[in-house]
Scaffold this motif. Sequence first.
Motif, PDB file in Angstrom:
ATOM      1  N   GLN A  10       0.819  -1.213   0.000  1.00 46.51           N
ATOM      2  CA  GLN A  10       0.000   0.000   0.000  1.00 46.51           C
ATOM      3  C   GLN A  10       0.854   1.265   0.000  1.00 46.51           C
ATOM      4  O   GLN A  10       0.532   2.245  -0.654  1.00 46.51           O
ATOM      5  N   GLU A  11       1.960   1.225   0.702  1.00 49.55           N
ATOM      6  CA  GLU A  11       2.814   2.420   0.795  1.00 49.55           C
ATOM      7  C   GLU A  11       3.409   2.832  -0.555  1.00 49.55           C
ATOM      8  O   GLU A  11       3.805   3.986  -0.721  1.00 49.55           O
ATOM      9  N   HIS A  12       3.444   1.908  -1.523  1.00 52.96           N
ATOM     10  CA  HIS A  12       4.021   2.219  -2.829  1.00 52.96           C
ATOM     11  C   HIS A  12       2.972   2.469  -3.920  1.00 52.96           C
ATOM     12  O   HIS A  12       3.312   2.943  -5.001  1.00 52.96           O
ATOM     13  N   ILE A  13       1.723   2.149  -3.650  1.00 51.29           N
ATOM     14  CA  ILE A  13       0.688   2.290  -4.677  1.00 51.29           C
ATOM     15  C   ILE A  13       0.485   3.740  -5.090  1.00 51.29           C
ATOM     16  O   ILE A  13       0.361   4.034  -6.283  1.00 51.29           O
ATOM     17  N   ASP A  14       0.468   4.677  -4.140  1.00 52.74           N
ATOM     18  CA  ASP A  14       0.278   6.085  -4.498  1.00 52.74           C
ATOM     19  C   ASP A  14       1.388   6.584  -5.420  1.00 52.74           C
ATOM     20  O   ASP A  14       1.130   7.300  -6.387  1.00 52.74           O
ATOM     21  N   GLU A  15       2.623   6.184  -5.127  1.00 52.10           N
ATOM     22  CA  GLU A  15       3.750   6.604  -5.972  1.00 52.10           C
ATOM     23  C   GLU A  15       3.661   5.963  -7.351  1.00 52.10           C
ATOM     24  O   GLU A  15       3.977   6.583  -8.360  1.00 52.10           O
ATOM     25  N   LEU A  38      11.592  -0.734 -11.290  1.00 48.56           N
ATOM     26  CA  LEU A  38      12.497  -1.878 -11.158  1.00 48.56           C
ATOM     27  C   LEU A  38      12.627  -2.306  -9.700  1.00 48.56           C
ATOM     28  O   LEU A  38      12.660  -3.502  -9.398  1.00 48.56           O
ATOM     29  N   GLU A  39      12.676  -1.346  -8.782  1.00 47.65           N
ATOM     30  CA  GLU A  39      12.721  -1.669  -7.355  1.00 47.65           C
ATOM     31  C   GLU A  39      11.435  -2.364  -6.916  1.00 47.65           C
ATOM     32  O   GLU A  39      11.473  -3.339  -6.145  1.00 47.65           O
ATOM     33  N   GLN A  40      10.290  -1.867  -7.401  1.00 47.04           N
ATOM     34  CA  GLN A  40       9.012  -2.495  -7.061  1.00 47.04           C
ATOM     35  C   GLN A  40       8.951  -3.922  -7.595  1.00 47.04           C
ATOM     36  O   GLN A  40       8.456  -4.833  -6.916  1.00 47.04           O
ATOM     37  N   MET A  41       9.455  -4.121  -8.799  1.00 47.84           N
ATOM     38  CA  MET A  41       9.462  -5.458  -9.383  1.00 47.84           C
ATOM     39  C   MET A  41      10.335  -6.395  -8.558  1.00 47.84           C
ATOM     40  O   MET A  41       9.961  -7.551  -8.333  1.00 47.84           O
ATOM     41  N   GLN A  42      11.473  -5.904  -8.070  1.00 49.45           N
ATOM     42  CA  GLN A  42      12.341  -6.725  -7.235  1.00 49.45           C
ATOM     43  C   GLN A  42      11.656  -7.062  -5.913  1.00 49.45           C
ATOM     44  O   GLN A  42      11.736  -8.192  -5.430  1.00 49.45           O
ATOM     45  N   LEU A  43      10.961  -6.091  -5.335  1.00 51.35           N
ATOM     46  CA  LEU A  43      10.219  -6.356  -4.095  1.00 51.35           C
ATOM     47  C   LEU A  43       9.149  -7.415  -4.320  1.00 51.35           C
ATOM     48  O   LEU A  43       8.943  -8.295  -3.470  1.00 51.35           O
ATOM     49  N   LEU A  44       8.459  -7.363  -5.446  1.00 59.22           N
ATOM     50  CA  LEU A  44       7.440  -8.370  -5.753  1.00 59.22           C
ATOM     51  C   LEU A  44       8.083  -9.740  -5.953  1.00 59.22           C
ATOM     52  O   LEU A  44       7.564 -10.752  -5.485  1.00 59.22           O
ATOM     53  N   GLN A  45       9.218  -9.755  -6.643  1.00 59.05           N
ATOM     54  CA  GLN A  45       9.923 -11.018  -6.829  1.00 59.05           C
ATOM     55  C   GLN A  45      10.383 -11.579  -5.482  1.00 59.05           C
ATOM     56  O   GLN A  45      10.269 -12.783  -5.237  1.00 59.05           O
ATOM     57  N   MET A  61       6.934   0.821 -22.421  1.00 59.90           N
ATOM     58  CA  MET A  61       7.818   1.811 -23.033  1.00 59.90           C
ATOM     59  C   MET A  61       8.927   2.212 -22.065  1.00 59.90           C
ATOM     60  O   MET A  61       9.978   2.688 -22.480  1.00 59.90           O
ATOM     61  N   LEU A  62       8.708   2.004 -20.783  1.00 63.24           N
ATOM     62  CA  LEU A  62       9.677   2.370 -19.749  1.00 63.24           C
ATOM     63  C   LEU A  62      10.576   1.193 -19.385  1.00 63.24           C
ATOM     64  O   LEU A  62      11.785   1.345 -19.262  1.00 63.24           O
ATOM     65  N   ILE A  63       9.980   0.025 -19.211  1.00 55.57           N
ATOM     66  CA  ILE A  63      10.694  -1.164 -18.759  1.00 55.57           C
ATOM     67  C   ILE A  63      10.773  -2.168 -19.904  1.00 55.57           C
ATOM     68  O   ILE A  63       9.756  -2.523 -20.497  1.00 55.57           O
TER      69      ILE A  63
END
Length: 90
Positions: A10-15, A38-45, A61-63
């Motif tokens: 939840q703390e990252h959804i707004d960003e 990329l950091e969020q993807m690593q956290l999910l992994q 287009m970004l990743i």
Amino acid sequence: HQIETIIPSQEHIDETHRFISEELTQGNFTETAKNFYLEQMQLLQDRGADAIILGCTELPMLIKEKDTEIPLLDTTRLHAQLATEFILKD
């Protein structure tokens, strides 16, 4: 299909939404946004994700696949592929 969905904390959804609405949809693809995702993807992994769904049309287009080792599912490309297959089937 025994698929479990893992979403950002939840703390990252707004960003996540801020980057999409204030930058990506405006055509502004920054290294800051790329690093954030990329950091969020690593956290999910780290939490057990086997793949990442790029569910926003701007995210592919970004990743790029070369940016990460985890498989990426580009929903825009997948929808276009399925639509093409449907149209061209017998």
